[in-house]
Design a protein around this motif. Structure first.
Motif, PDB file in Angstrom:
ATOM      1  N   THR A 590       0.861  -1.177   0.000  1.00 38.27           N
ATOM      2  CA  THR A 590       0.000   0.000   0.000  1.00 38.27           C
ATOM      3  C   THR A 590       0.897   1.226   0.000  1.00 38.27           C
ATOM      4  OG1 THR A 590      -1.863   1.104   1.083  1.00 38.27           O
ATOM      5  CG2 THR A 590      -0.157   0.227   2.524  1.00 38.27           C
ATOM      6  N   GLY A 591       0.362   2.324  -0.516  1.00 38.90           N
ATOM      7  CA  GLY A 591       1.167   3.547  -0.584  1.00 38.90           C
ATOM      8  C   GLY A 591       1.724   3.778  -1.965  1.00 38.90           C
ATOM      9  N   HIS A 592       2.959   4.303  -2.053  1.00 39.62           N
ATOM     10  CA  HIS A 592       3.551   4.709  -3.319  1.00 39.62           C
ATOM     11  C   HIS A 592       4.866   3.983  -3.587  1.00 39.62           C
ATOM     12  CE1 HIS A 592       0.745   7.955  -2.364  1.00 39.62           C
ATOM     13  NE2 HIS A 592       0.709   8.230  -3.659  1.00 39.62           N
ATOM     14  N   THR A 593       5.242   3.984  -4.819  1.00 40.05           N
ATOM     15  CA  THR A 593       6.437   3.264  -5.253  1.00 40.05           C
ATOM     16  C   THR A 593       7.724   3.948  -4.832  1.00 40.05           C
ATOM     17  OG1 THR A 593       6.345   4.430  -7.380  1.00 40.05           O
ATOM     18  CG2 THR A 593       5.257   2.271  -7.236  1.00 40.05           C
ATOM     19  N   ALA A 594       7.668   5.227  -4.480  1.00 40.96           N
ATOM     20  CA  ALA A 594       8.871   5.961  -4.087  1.00 40.96           C
ATOM     21  C   ALA A 594       8.489   7.116  -3.193  1.00 40.96           C
ATOM     22  CB  ALA A 594       9.618   6.467  -5.323  1.00 40.96           C
ATOM     23  N   ASN A 595       9.477   7.638  -2.471  1.00 37.47           N
ATOM     24  CA  ASN A 595       9.250   8.840  -1.676  1.00 37.47           C
ATOM     25  C   ASN A 595       9.184  10.058  -2.591  1.00 37.47           C
ATOM     26  OD1 ASN A 595       9.361   7.393   0.748  1.00 37.47           O
ATOM     27  ND2 ASN A 595      11.598   7.555   0.821  1.00 37.47           N
ATOM     28  N   LYS A 596       8.638  11.131  -2.094  1.00 34.75           N
ATOM     29  CA  LYS A 596       8.610  12.364  -2.873  1.00 34.75           C
ATOM     30  C   LYS A 596      10.041  12.832  -3.155  1.00 34.75           C
ATOM     31  CE  LYS A 596       4.224  14.131  -1.048  1.00 34.75           C
ATOM     32  NZ  LYS A 596       3.574  15.242  -0.307  1.00 34.75           N
ATOM     33  N   ASN A 597      10.285  13.156  -4.431  1.00 34.46           N
ATOM     34  CA  ASN A 597      11.609  13.678  -4.787  1.00 34.46           C
ATOM     35  C   ASN A 597      11.490  14.528  -6.041  1.00 34.46           C
ATOM     36  OD1 ASN A 597      12.594  11.943  -7.301  1.00 34.46           O
ATOM     37  ND2 ASN A 597      11.545  10.538  -5.884  1.00 34.46           N
ATOM     38  N   SER A 598      12.540  15.262  -6.357  1.00 33.09           N
ATOM     39  CA  SER A 598      12.520  16.211  -7.477  1.00 33.09           C
ATOM     40  C   SER A 598      13.017  15.616  -8.777  1.00 33.09           C
ATOM     41  CB  SER A 598      13.379  17.427  -7.123  1.00 33.09           C
ATOM     42  OG  SER A 598      14.719  17.021  -6.854  1.00 33.09           O
ATOM     43  N   HIS A 599      13.393  14.346  -8.770  1.00 31.87           N
ATOM     44  CA  HIS A 599      14.034  13.752  -9.949  1.00 31.87           C
ATOM     45  C   HIS A 599      13.132  12.791 -10.711  1.00 31.87           C
ATOM     46  CE1 HIS A 599      17.797  15.507  -8.591  1.00 31.87           C
ATOM     47  NE2 HIS A 599      17.602  14.946  -7.400  1.00 31.87           N
ATOM     48  N   SER A 600      12.111  12.287 -10.065  1.00 27.70           N
ATOM     49  CA  SER A 600      11.252  11.330 -10.757  1.00 27.70           C
ATOM     50  C   SER A 600       9.845  11.407 -10.186  1.00 27.70           C
ATOM     51  CB  SER A 600      11.806   9.905 -10.621  1.00 27.70           C
ATOM     52  OG  SER A 600      11.840   9.520  -9.266  1.00 27.70           O
ATOM     53  N   ASP A 601       8.922  10.966 -11.015  1.00 25.24           N
ATOM     54  CA  ASP A 601       7.534  10.928 -10.579  1.00 25.24           C
ATOM     55  C   ASP A 601       7.302   9.688  -9.715  1.00 25.24           C
ATOM     56  OD1 ASP A 601       6.997  13.213 -11.998  1.00 25.24           O
ATOM     57  OD2 ASP A 601       6.464  12.093 -13.823  1.00 25.24           O
ATOM     58  N   ARG A 602       6.361   9.770  -8.856  1.00 23.99           N
ATOM     59  CA  ARG A 602       5.986   8.591  -8.082  1.00 23.99           C
ATOM     60  C   ARG A 602       4.514   8.323  -8.317  1.00 23.99           C
ATOM     61  NH1 ARG A 602       4.787   9.314  -1.760  1.00 23.99           N
ATOM     62  NH2 ARG A 602       3.341  11.079  -1.835  1.00 23.99           N
ATOM     63  N   ARG A 603       4.133   7.088  -8.104  1.00 23.78           N
ATOM     64  CA  ARG A 603       2.746   6.699  -8.329  1.00 23.78           C
ATOM     65  C   ARG A 603       2.338   5.713  -7.251  1.00 23.78           C
ATOM     66  NH1 ARG A 603       2.729   1.617 -10.129  1.00 23.78           N
ATOM     67  NH2 ARG A 603       4.641   0.773 -11.061  1.00 23.78           N
ATOM     68  N   ALA A 604       1.042   5.544  -7.123  1.00 22.67           N
ATOM     69  CA  ALA A 604       0.532   4.581  -6.146  1.00 22.67           C
ATOM     70  C   ALA A 604       0.689   3.162  -6.682  1.00 22.67           C
ATOM     71  CB  ALA A 604      -0.935   4.876  -5.847  1.00 22.67           C
ATOM     72  N   TYR A 605       0.909   2.231  -5.797  1.00 20.63           N
ATOM     73  CA  TYR A 605       0.977   0.827  -6.204  1.00 20.63           C
ATOM     74  C   TYR A 605      -0.348   0.418  -6.836  1.00 20.63           C
ATOM     75  CZ  TYR A 605       5.274   0.037  -3.523  1.00 20.63           C
ATOM     76  OH  TYR A 605       6.557   0.060  -3.053  1.00 20.63           O
ATOM     77  N   ASP A 606      -0.257  -0.435  -7.872  1.00 22.20           N
ATOM     78  CA  ASP A 606      -1.470  -0.952  -8.489  1.00 22.20           C
ATOM     79  C   ASP A 606      -1.342  -2.455  -8.674  1.00 22.20           C
ATOM     80  OD1 ASP A 606       0.136  -1.409 -10.761  1.00 22.20           O
ATOM     81  OD2 ASP A 606      -0.401   0.533 -11.626  1.00 22.20           O
TER      82      ASP A 606
END
Length: 794
Positions: A590-606
């Motif tokens: 549950t949650g997201h694939t990565a922490n918030k950062n300025s280099h890449s987008d993050r998305r929720a697990y599916d």
């Protein structure tokens, strides 16, 4: 088991250092847990004398003292009420670390007056709770000496762990015997005193149950005076932490700790007629020495007189017959009680005493009467009085137990080569009687070794004295580890490693049972899976799935603001009571694939992340997930349109998808939970290759890629298209990949567009246009015939 070095030397003639003794004890199986040497802790404290005192000018409760130390007269400000001229005290000089508080003494001003040290109380030295005044030493204390000997704490205390089989080591004498056998000194001959028996006791004795009490003996001692124990005995009791109570009590404790034989002294003037020993069949209230009231039950060994219970045999005495400072006549008891009876009663009333501890492990019945004589001698020596003859009921001897033992058996079990004479020497030092024969020894087991009954026990006795470090090293034969570890166990380890490394999951281990109120959401409850005696009310059902336990852990993490959670567990699940164990791998995200950062987008697990994790596991055992079938028949605790089952033929390998929101709500979880449950039992075992790999092959000829977009029914699984195209020509078609699914404008509502990329390659030649056209025709016509699909125009 706690004892002091001087206590040990009462029975062992030795010059060995404390460190050597401790090491030898551990090597013989009596593990030293701790050595407490308070003399070392207080080495910087010394004897001093107060020469004069004066009232502090600015404080009513403080005194300014002139104190004579070894080297000078110093001024110390003290607030103790008993600080006065002429007494010897314990001095902590400047720089000394105080045990209670762990602070150093410094030069200081107290209400404007200089102070150069501190005079200590027992509490400040962690020697007692008396903090009302400073310690007053004897007048013969020499100024400048270390205070340890004057305080009676110059005797190191040794604390050893005793395994349940070593009842003989619950007495200092038994410990001394082991050390002497190991070469640490000489065991002193134990002299049993001859007691002058002046009269026949008038108190009667009746043992009702000889199974519960095989031996009971008592002796009356008249005209004694119960008083404070002599310094040597008092110090022993204080140093091991049980405290000195009175001479009568201290002597019985001394015998118990010296020889492992618990004893009890009754005030004879408070006993009516005599003593009756019985395994009680009625409920009787009994006020014990610890101030608590107990009710005896059937099976408790009670010692009573004609009116009331005086003792719970082998466990704790009663207040109604206890000895005090006015006691002048006693009945001194020494007995042997059944360990089974003692253990049962002790567990029921939850009373832990030294007596219970020893009787549960069996006492040496052949020493019981000797212990009675030893205790009588000590009591009469300290308290005076005259003794009666012993009155006893029961058998004081045990059946003779013998074992025939050969040196070949020792060699077989340990690879140690000792001859008959060497073996006999070791065992005789431990108290075994040995008679040498031609090729073996007839060993008679001593009465105090209840734990020795078979030849393997004799081997253990020899080895622990001979030395475990002297066992010859034997190199193990070479073995292929991969062949030793069963393939199903290796597979479990591999799955755990993959999920932790490639998937980024954290492994957890939970109970194999759960709350039946939660279990009903995951399976139909069965009576045979309900626990009759659960460890708690919310763990009363064998888990039908690992998922609910992971959901509970996930909720706890979410409540603690850990929003990105990936957990897995490998373990059994239970669907019935058959012998077939179902091993399952369950994982949740549950949650997201990565922490918030300025280099890449993050998305929720599916759901595709979960599918990819399953693909890693399947690929490790040689199964291509694309060759499996995905069906929409997941259990009801999954989301109806965001879940499925992964099948290989008729076998269901796994269920995966999103947990049903209503189920998540039952666990107080708001975010979407993705999960998969993989049935390890249904996974085929990968053929063992033992390090062999398939030959790596490359092709020098160009790969051709063709893209197709087919219009198919909305309900058609894409996997069916992929598998069909792969089967068109398995030699030339290398990969088939999905890269787009579209429905909307220009597509009928019941249809969808599926875009696929097909890679074609021949290892032996360059493909011609006709070759490619032939494959292209087979794909388009086959798809059209099998699935009623057409190519999309635009």
């Amino acid at each position: 088991m706690r004892f002091t070095l001087s206590w040990l030397k009462q029975f062992l003639e030795t010059t060995a250092s404390l460190e050597k003794i401790a090491h030898t004890l551990t090597m013989t199986g009596l593990e030293v847990e701790d050595i407490e040497d308070k003399a070392q802790d207080l080495v910087s404290f010394e004897v001093a004398e107060i020469l004069e005192t004066a009232q502090h000018p600015d404080a009513d409760k403080l005194k300014v003292c002139k104190v004579q130390t070894k080297s000078a007269i110093v001024q110390i400000v003290c607030g103790a009420a008993n600080a006065r001229a002429g007494i010897k005290v314990v001095l902590a000089k400047v720089g000394t670390l105080i045990p209670n508080g762990n602070f150093k003494i410094k030069e200081s001003k107290i209400r404007g007056v200089d102070s150069f040290g501190m005079m200590c109380s027992y509490d400040e030295l962690l020697l007692g709770k008396d903090s009302d005044g400073i310690i007053e030493l004897a007048d013969n204390a020499i100024i400048g000496d270390s205070v340890a000997s004057y305080l009676g704490i110059d005797d190191p205390v040794i604390h050893i762990n005793i395994t349940p089989n070593r009842a003989d080591a619950l007495g200092v004498y038994g410990i001394a015997r082991d050390l002497a056998a190991s070469g640490i000194g000489q065991l002193k001959t134990l002299e049993i005193p001859s007691i002058k028996e002046s009269f026949e006791t008038s108190y009667s004795l009746d043992v009702k149950d000889d199974k519960a009490c095989p031996l009971f003996a008592l002796r009356e001692i008249k005209g004694l005076k119960n008083k404070e124990s002599p310094l040597w005995l008092k110090s022993l009791m204080e140093n091991i932490g049980i405290g000195s109570i009175s001479a009568l009590v201290d002597v019985t404790n001394y015998i118990s700790y010296s020889f492992g034989q618990p004893m009890h002294a009754y005030d004879a003037n408070r006993i009516n007629d005599g003593l009756i020993v019985d395994a009680s069949s009625s409920e009787i209230s009994f006020m014990a020495l610890n101030g608590k009231e107990y009710v005896t039950k059937n099976g408790d060994i009670v010692i009573k007189d004609s009116k009331e219970v005086n003792c719970l045999g082998g466990i704790i005495g009663g207040q109604n017959s206890s000895c005090n400072e006015n006691t002048t006549n006693i009945l001194l008891e020494a007995a042997s009680f059944s360990s089974d009876y003692i253990a049962k009663t002790g567990r029921r009333i939850m009373v832990d005493t030294d007596s219970r501890y020893r009787f549960e492990r069996n006492v040496d019945r052949e020493f019981t009467l000797k212990a009675l004589d030893l205790a009588t001698h000590l009591i009469m020596d300290i308290c005076g009085g005259v003794a009666s003859k012993i009155k006893s009921i029961g058998i004081s001897t045990l059946p003779v137990r013998k074992i025939d033992f050969s040196s070949d058996f020792l060699k077989l079990k340990t690879n140690i080569s000792l001859d008959i004479k060497q073996i006999s020497t070791i065992l005789q030092k431990l108290g075994f009687l040995c008679v040498d024969k031609d090729d073996s020894i007839e060993i008679t087991i001593p009465s105090w070794r209840y734990d020795v009954s078979i030849k393997e026990d004799i081997v253990e006795e020899i080895v622990r004295i001979y030395g475990y470090d002297n066992i010859p090293e034997v190199r193990l034969p070479f073995a292929n580890i991969s062949r030793i570890v069963p393939s199903d166990q290796r597979r479990l380890s591999d799955i755990k490693r993959l999920l932790a490394s490639s998937g980024g999951y954290t492994e957890v281990v939970t109970w194999s049972f759960m709350d039946s109120q939660k279990a009903k959401y995951f399976a139909t409850l069965k009576d045979e899976l309900t626990l009759q005696n659960p460890i708690s009310s919310d763990l009363d059902y064998m888990r039908p799935s690992i998922l609910p336990n992971l959901l509970a852990i996930c909720r706890n993490n979410l409540n603690r603001s850990f929003h990105d959670v990936s957990l897995f567990e490998v373990g059994p699940i239970f669907q019935d009571t058959s012998d077939r164990l179902i091993n399952s791998v369950c994982a949740i995200r549950t949650g997201h694939t990565a922490n918030k950062n300025s280099h890449s987008d993050r998305r929720a697990y599916d759901v595709f992340d979960i599918k990819a994790d399953m693909a890693i596991i399947l690929n490790s055992i040689g199964i291509d997930i694309d060759k499996c079938q995905i069906r929409d028949n997941a259990p009801s605790y999954y989301h109806p349109t965001r879940s499925g089952s992964l099948c290989l033929g008729k076998n269901v390998l796994a269920y995966f998808g999103q947990v049903h929101p209503m189920i998540a709500k039952k666990f107080d979880i708001e975010p979407d939970i993705l999960t998969f449950e993989l049935n390890i039992n249904e996974l085929p075992l990968r053929p063992e290759k033992y390090g062999k790999r398939s030959e790596y092959a490359t092709s020098d000829y160009q790969m051709i890629t063709r893209d197709y977009a087919f219009i198919v029914d909305q309900s058609l699984p894409v996997a069916d298209l992929l598998n069909f195209i792969r089967g068109v020509d398995r030699k030339l078609i290398r990969t088939v990949d999905l890269f787009d699914i579209y429905s909307g404008q220009k597509i009928e509502p019941s249809k969808k567009s599926v875009a696929l990329s097909v890679n074609i390659q021949d290892d032996n030649k360059t493909l011609t246009e006709s070759d490619i056209a032939e494959i292209n025709k087979k794909i388009i016509e086959g798809i059209g015939q099998k699935f009623s699909a057409t190519l999309r125009d635009s």
